[in-house]
Motif scaffolding. Structure first.
Motif, PDB file in Angstrom:
ATOM      1  N   ALA A 170       0.822  -1.206   0.000  1.00  0.00           N
ATOM      2  CA  ALA A 170       0.000   0.000   0.000  1.00  0.00           C
ATOM      3  C   ALA A 170       0.856   1.256   0.000  1.00  0.00           C
ATOM      4  O   ALA A 170       0.538   2.249  -0.677  1.00  0.00           O
ATOM      5  CB  ALA A 170      -0.924  -0.008   1.220  1.00  0.00           C
ATOM      6  N   ALA A 171       1.960   1.239   0.757  1.00  0.00           N
ATOM      7  CA  ALA A 171       2.846   2.404   0.809  1.00  0.00           C
ATOM      8  C   ALA A 171       3.510   2.661  -0.542  1.00  0.00           C
ATOM      9  O   ALA A 171       3.637   3.809  -0.976  1.00  0.00           O
ATOM     10  CB  ALA A 171       3.901   2.205   1.891  1.00  0.00           C
TER      11      ALA A 171
ATOM     12  N   LEU B 275       2.290   1.829  -3.433  1.00  0.00           N
ATOM     13  CA  LEU B 275       1.239   2.318  -4.332  1.00  0.00           C
ATOM     14  C   LEU B 275       0.952   3.791  -4.074  1.00  0.00           C
ATOM     15  O   LEU B 275       0.764   4.573  -5.010  1.00  0.00           O
ATOM     16  CB  LEU B 275      -0.029   1.485  -4.142  1.00  0.00           C
ATOM     17  CG  LEU B 275      -1.176   1.751  -5.129  1.00  0.00           C
ATOM     18  CD1 LEU B 275      -0.741   1.434  -6.556  1.00  0.00           C
ATOM     19  CD2 LEU B 275      -2.407   0.926  -4.761  1.00  0.00           C
ATOM     20  N   LYS B 276       0.946   4.174  -2.810  1.00  0.00           N
ATOM     21  CA  LYS B 276       0.671   5.567  -2.451  1.00  0.00           C
ATOM     22  C   LYS B 276       1.759   6.500  -2.970  1.00  0.00           C
ATOM     23  O   LYS B 276       1.481   7.635  -3.386  1.00  0.00           O
ATOM     24  CB  LYS B 276       0.562   5.688  -0.933  1.00  0.00           C
ATOM     25  CG  LYS B 276       0.266   7.097  -0.442  1.00  0.00           C
ATOM     26  CD  LYS B 276       0.183   7.143   1.076  1.00  0.00           C
ATOM     27  CE  LYS B 276      -0.065   8.567   1.580  1.00  0.00           C
ATOM     28  NZ  LYS B 276      -0.112   8.612   3.063  1.00  0.00           N
ATOM     29  N   THR B 277       2.994   6.051  -2.923  1.00  0.00           N
ATOM     30  CA  THR B 277       4.120   6.902  -3.352  1.00  0.00           C
ATOM     31  C   THR B 277       4.451   6.735  -4.826  1.00  0.00           C
ATOM     32  O   THR B 277       5.404   7.356  -5.311  1.00  0.00           O
ATOM     33  CB  THR B 277       5.378   6.591  -2.520  1.00  0.00           C
ATOM     34  OG1 THR B 277       5.707   5.194  -2.663  1.00  0.00           O
ATOM     35  CG2 THR B 277       5.160   6.903  -1.050  1.00  0.00           C
TER      36      THR B 277
ATOM     37  N   GLY C   7       6.732  13.580  -1.102  1.00  0.00           N
ATOM     38  CA  GLY C   7       5.677  12.578  -1.160  1.00  0.00           C
ATOM     39  C   GLY C   7       5.553  11.749   0.100  1.00  0.00           C
ATOM     40  O   GLY C   7       4.441  11.482   0.568  1.00  0.00           O
TER      41      GLY C   7
END
Length: 349
Positions: free
Chosen positions: A52-53, A55-57, A146
């Motif tokens: 998830a991290a 994907l977020k960045t 980011g």
């Protein structure tokens, strides 16, 4: 017998190369494997957290990769040569700016610094570049914004330039008093491929896509940067997930949170042994700040760890005499503390 020896040596070299290229991925895999055996639930949580991290960045990763590939394909890193011409004080300022803002060649900082010093560039300007370069570059700026936030990215950039300028000025004053007249170790060469960018700077080709060779280099640099960032950030996000799960927030708050000088001093010295990699450190600091780490302590950790990390410190040790190395470390730690203190005061205002 000779052929067998050569094959054995070649196999050992291949294994060393494989280990060097894959050790970060192997470390991530080992963490997940150990967790799967002893704590399957945490293994699943850590894998999901890292995914998830990442994907977020992803948008910041893509921009960071594009900047690095563009710099290599256009030859924008050649612009660094222009930072070391002019009056001493101007050279210090431009050296700090070049170190903090400009991407430099993949040949590495060691040959570049060796070339600058061997060519007679004053140690003050070189030290300014030397101190600023491990802390910030355009790709690092994008990822810092980011992973943390834009304010932190700007503060880290100003810390890099400020530390470089401060260190260069200190060295300039010492040199005027007759100290540090021979900074290089014996038998240091002229810098090889890195030094050629200073000796014979080539023009920048902004429209790189018009040349097949530069298009190929863009793809090669993009692939290399993607793999580099992916392996380090994966490991960092896995470690962050464990830190959030196992490190009590009250411990972080009591040690590195709150006001005063002690959290910043602690973070400055903890950053020296605990720092992994410039990109990997960002998620770890983000996790610590979520648990109560003071912003000034976070900046001090990143600045001190970046400048005194093993690759950066070894570059100095390999080239410079012990007294120059000691000065480099002293400037790094004092500058990191001041940067953290100023950032903390700014956040309190």
């Amino acid at each position: 017998m000779a052929d067998t020896t050569l094959r054995t040596a070649g196999q050992r070299a291949a294994l060393r190369s494989l280990w060097g290229n894959q050790r970060v991925w192997l470390a991530s895999a080992a963490i997940l494997a150990i967790l799967a055996v002893f704590d399957p639930m945490q293994a699943a949580d850590s894998a999901a957290f890292a995914g998830a991290a990442l994907l977020k960045t992803a948008p910041y990763l893509l921009l960071s990769i594009g900047i690095a590939a563009w710099a290599g394909a256009t030859g924008a890193d050649n612009l660094i040569a222009k930072a070391f011409t002019g009056a001493p004080l101007l050279m210090i300022i431009f050296g700090a700016l070049a170190g903090g803002l400009s991407p430099f060649c993949s040949c590495g900082v060691i040959p570049l610094i060796a070339a600058l010093l061997a060519m007679g560039v004053p140690l003050s300007a070189v030290m300014a570049f030397w101190l600023a370069s491990p802390i910030m570059d355009p790709s690092m700026f994008v990822l810092t914004a980011g992973v943390l936030d834009m304010q932190f990215a700007i503060a880290k950039t100003l810390a890099a330039i400020g530390l470089g300028s401060f260190g260069g000025l200190v060295v300039h004053l010492l040199a005027r008093g007759g100290a540090l007249s021979n900074p290089l170790r014996e038998d240091i060469g002229n810098g090889g491929c890195g030094g050629s960018k200073v000796r014979e700077p080539k023009p920048v080709v902004w429209r790189f896509w018009q040349e097949a060779e530069r298009r190929t280099k863009f793809g090669r640099e993009a692939t290399k940067t993607t793999l580099f960032l992916a392996k380090w950030l994966t490991l960092a996000f896995l470690l962050e997930s464990l830190m959030l799960a196992w490190l009590p927030a009250e411990t972080v708050t009591s040690t590195l949170g709150g006001e005063g000088l002690l959290p910043i001093i602690t973070a400055t010295f903890v950053g020296v042994p605990a720092y992994l990699n410039g990109y990997a450190a960002l998620p770890l600091v983000g996790g610590l700040m979520e648990q109560g780490m003071a912003p000034g302590a976070g900046l001090a950790f990143l600045v001190a760890g970046g400048v005194t990390s093993i690759p950066a410190a070894l570059a100095v040790w390999a080239l410079a005499r012990p007294q120059v190395f000691a000065l480099y470390i002293a400037l790094s730690l004092s500058g990191a503390f001041v940067a953290g203190l100023l950032f903390q005061l700014w956040n309190m205002a």
